[in-house]
Design a protein around this motif. Sequence first.
Motif, short mmCIF file in Angstrom:
data_model
loop_
_atom_site.label_atom_id
_atom_site.label_comp_id
_atom_site.label_asym_id
_atom_site.label_seq_id
_atom_site.Cartn_x
_atom_site.Cartn_y
_atom_site.Cartn_z
N PHE A 35 -16.52 4.78 0.18
CA PHE A 35 -15.25 5.66 -0.50
C PHE A 35 -14.32 6.91 -0.07
CE2 PHE A 35 -14.34 9.28 -2.41
CZ PHE A 35 -13.29 9.27 -4.13
N PHE A 36 -15.09 7.61 1.23
CA PHE A 36 -14.31 8.85 1.51
C PHE A 36 -13.18 7.35 2.64
CE2 PHE A 36 -17.55 11.41 -0.18
CZ PHE A 36 -15.80 12.64 -0.59
N MET A 37 -13.87 6.76 3.27
CA MET A 37 -12.64 6.30 4.06
C MET A 37 -11.83 5.22 3.43
SD MET A 37 -15.99 3.96 6.50
CE MET A 37 -14.94 3.10 7.18
N ALA A 38 -11.97 5.03 2.47
CA ALA A 38 -11.17 3.40 1.06
C ALA A 38 -9.44 5.27 1.14
CB ALA A 38 -11.50 3.20 0.10
N TYR A 39 -10.79 6.65 0.61
CA TYR A 39 -9.82 7.07 -0.55
C TYR A 39 -8.72 7.82 0.55
CZ TYR A 39 -8.19 12.54 -2.52
OH TYR A 39 -7.98 12.92 -2.44
N PHE A 40 -9.51 8.52 1.79
CA PHE A 40 -8.44 9.10 2.55
C PHE A 40 -7.29 8.26 3.30
CE2 PHE A 40 -12.05 12.10 2.76
CZ PHE A 40 -11.16 13.03 2.90
N TRP A 41 -7.61 6.46 3.79
CA TRP A 41 -6.91 5.25 4.23
C TRP A 41 -5.47 5.42 3.29
CZ3 TRP A 41 -4.63 1.21 2.22
CH2 TRP A 41 -3.85 0.43 3.66
N VAL A 42 -6.14 5.65 1.42
CA VAL A 42 -4.88 5.50 0.83
C VAL A 42 -4.20 6.43 0.58
CG1 VAL A 42 -4.36 5.93 -1.76
CG2 VAL A 42 -6.41 3.53 -1.22
N LEU A 43 -4.99 7.98 0.86
CA LEU A 43 -4.06 9.17 0.56
C LEU A 43 -3.50 9.11 1.87
CD1 LEU A 43 -4.81 12.48 0.07
CD2 LEU A 43 -5.57 12.86 1.80
N HIS A 44 -3.48 8.57 2.83
CA HIS A 44 -2.37 9.03 4.25
C HIS A 44 -1.24 7.19 4.12
CE1 HIS A 44 -3.99 12.63 5.67
NE2 HIS A 44 -4.96 11.69 6.19
N ASN A 45 -1.95 6.02 3.49
CA ASN A 45 -0.52 4.98 3.48
C ASN A 45 -0.25 4.79 2.58
OD1 ASN A 45 -1.27 4.33 6.36
ND2 ASN A 45 -3.34 4.90 5.64
N PRO A 46 0.63 5.52 1.31
CA PRO A 46 0.73 5.76 -0.02
C PRO A 46 2.14 4.18 0.44
CG PRO A 46 1.64 7.66 1.07
CD PRO A 46 0.71 7.09 2.02
#
Length: 224
Positions: A35-46
């Motif tokens: 989850f955190f891997m996906a969360y931070f990827w989305v956070l930094h790649n809007p």
Amino acid sequence: MPPPSDRPWHRLLLRRFVTLWYLKAFGTMSFMVLFFMAYFWVLHNPQKTPLMVPTVWVDDLVAFVPAAFYAYVSLWVYVSLPSALLLQLRELLRYGLWTAAMCLLCLALFWVFPTQTPVPDIDWANHPQLAFMKGLDASGNALPSLHVASAVYSAVWLRHILRQVRAPAWVGWLSALQCAVIVWSTMAVRQHVFLDVLAGAVVGTVFGWLSLRGAPPDDPREHT
């Protein structure tokens, strides 16, 4: 030894906790890592420039409380409780799949319709713990608040579990209070605004209801 149905509620919860504990521990840890891997990827790649979520009058009523950080991070214990207290593999799978579906929906919304919270006029250097959190989790991925959605979703499942073991009413109220404190903390540490919280509460409630449709009110294994 008395049959499970004659055991007190806390003994039934303990029995649930130790059942498949290794699978629950590994599954919860693995899910959080992914989850955190996906969360931070989305956070930094809007997909586009995040939209600022406006504040409303409710936000003015919630004071900034640095100590609310502890309530905020208590979410990760709270959301681990439902899976830890499930008895059957089938229920674990139901819970895990619906949890994943809720997280994927929110992550998709964050990516396609990125949002962020207003930057408060606070010197985070005076609050080291909050400064560390802000450094990791920026003000994006705001609406709906997945922090709130996860807390409410867990509260719905815990209510179901506590009813299954016939726990006294005060235990259910304690769980609801903890959920409310977590929800409040998201605003008190200025990580979310009220509209984020409201949307997150709706998501958590809807997914909690959908995930428990058709679920039996009692687990037959506790009465054998």
